[in-house]
Scaffold this active site. Structure first.
Site, PDB file in Angstrom:
ATOM      1  N   CYS A   1      42.949  40.340  30.771  1.00 44.18           N
ATOM      2  CA  CYS A   1      43.620  41.077  31.850  1.00 44.18           C
ATOM      3  C   CYS A   1      43.885  42.536  31.485  1.00 44.18           C
ATOM      4  CB  CYS A   1      44.918  40.369  32.231  1.00 44.18           C
ATOM      5  SG  CYS A   1      44.591  38.735  32.911  1.00 44.18           S
TER       6      CYS A   1
ATOM      7  N   HIS B   1      48.843  45.395  36.354  1.00 43.14           N
ATOM      8  CA  HIS B   1      47.974  44.220  36.453  1.00 43.14           C
ATOM      9  C   HIS B   1      48.672  43.191  37.344  1.00 43.14           C
ATOM     10  CE1 HIS B   1      45.517  40.844  35.637  1.00 43.14           C
ATOM     11  NE2 HIS B   1      46.445  40.211  34.943  1.00 43.14           N
TER      12      HIS B   1
ATOM     13  N   ASN C   1      45.136  36.798  40.842  1.00 53.15           N
ATOM     14  CA  ASN C   1      44.826  37.459  39.569  1.00 53.15           C
ATOM     15  C   ASN C   1      43.307  37.507  39.403  1.00 53.15           C
ATOM     16  OD1 ASN C   1      44.471  38.269  36.934  1.00 53.15           O
ATOM     17  ND2 ASN C   1      45.974  36.853  36.069  1.00 53.15           N
TER      18      ASN C   1
END
Ligand code: COA
Length: 332
Positions: A115, A256, A286
């Site tokens: 990520c 993020h 995500n």
């Protein structure tokens, strides 16, 4: 560190597949409900690609970038693809993207930082420009998370989606704009909390690894949540302070998109109000390496980012990996 020049973002592009999986869909396949998913994560929908791999997501995002700028594929010097879901172990997804977009003069490589992948790739790409070695570097965040998601595991399947987004880095007209500073970290002692157990050299694929579902994302959500909240909040605050920025000086936090609660905690630590936080987790979930450039592309195209805006990009992910980048936006 002395830089010859700054690197700055001069074009953006994105691709999200048309197929939407909403929370109601997950109510049918696992023991979950819309209310739990929204209150615990902030996610309402995520996109899933049905007609391609990560390189297709990435190539379509690059094509969108070219369609919206004057730059041509053959002018690209280097392509960096941040991903944890490469089409294959080798060749690198960057090679496949190079071929698909016709960037016939480019070299390139993949970068694996989960990520935090886009932040690590952005700094790497910026360094290639800052050094004077290259003038046009494509930095792509792309992940087909559906290819490593176990759709019988309610702990993880509701969280992830597929997407790609790309930015072009070029030399900035002045040292005032572009990638100004960064704080980037890894801590491999976090490997047990978030990983894919098999398929690599540690546990090559066997019938047993497949039976044990070791080719899917494994996450100890609680453990990751605890370190992610602190890691992302601290690094975002630290980069502000390191550069003498107050919360009033920051136009946007670009976090993020893993969990709205982690994002809220980060904004709170920075003293930043909710209207100055880029959010699209409700639409896409995500998407790992793609979340931050997706936010940048959507907010820029909506006319919400102005030339001269101070942006703090921050992320936390598997590894552990985490970090923040201070960027002064230069596109009008
Ligand atoms: N629907 C309903 N219940 C669920 C569920 C779902 N989709 N997923 C988990 N649960 C259950 C758990 O089984 C647990 O039940 P139990 O108490 O009976 O065991 C309960 O909900 C609470 O689980 P917990 O893990 O404490 O939930 P949480 O509030 O921490 O939220 C995450 C789970 C995954 C959303 C959260 O931990 C998280 O976001 N972690 C960090 C993710 C991250 O940042 N990753 C790094 C970048 S990818």
């Amino acid at each position: 560190m002395n830089k010859l020049r700054n690197a700055t973002i001069t074009a953006v592009g994105m691709y999200v597949p048309p197929k939407i999986l909403n929370n109601k869909y997950f109510e049918k396949i696992v023991d979950t409900n819309d209310e739990w998913i929204i209150t615990r994560t902030g996610i309402k929908e995520r996109r899933i690609i049905e007609d391609g791999a990560t390189s297709d997501l990435a190539a379509r995002a690059c094509q969108d970038l070219f369609n919206n700028s004057k730059v041509k594929p053959e002018e690209i010097d280097c392509i960096i693809v941040a991903t944890v879901t490469p089409d294959m172990f080798f060749p690198a997804t960057a090679c496949l993207v190079q071929d698909k977009i016709g960037a016939k003069n480019a070299w390139g490589f993949d970068l694996s930082a989960a990520c935090s992948g886009f932040l690590f790739a952005l700094k790497t790409g910026a360094s290639l420009v800052e050094s004077g070695s290259y003038n046009k570097v494509l930095v792509v965040g792309a992940d087909k998370m559906s290819s490593i998601t176990d759709y019988t595991d309610r702990n993880t399947c509701v969280l992830f989606g597929d997407a790609a987004s790309a930015v072009l880095l070029e030399p900035s007209e002045s040292m005032e704009f572009g990638i100004i500073d960064q704080l980037l970290f890894v801590d491999g002692s976090g490997k047990d909390a978030l990983h894919m157990k098999a398929g690599g050299s540690l546990n090559p694929a066997t019938h047993e690894t497949i039976d044990k579902k070791w080719h899917y994302i494994y996450q100890d959500g609680k453990a990751v949540f605890k370190v992610a909240v602190k890691g992302m909040a601290d690094v975002s605050y630290d980069i502000m302070k390191k550069n003498g920025l107050s919360s009033d000086d920051v136009a946007y936090l670009v976090p993020h998109q893993a969990n709205l609660r982690i994002i809220d905690a980060t904004a709170e630590r920075m003293g930043i109000s909710k209207d100055k936080v880029m959010i699209n987790i409700h639409k896409y979930g995500n998407t790992t390496a793609a979340t931050i450039p997706l936010c940048l592309t959507e907010y820029y195209r909506d006319g919400k980012i102005k030339k001269g805006d101070n942006l703090i990009l921050s992320a936390f992910g598997a590894g552990y990996t985490w970090g923040a980048i201070y960027l002064k936006w230069s596109l009008a």
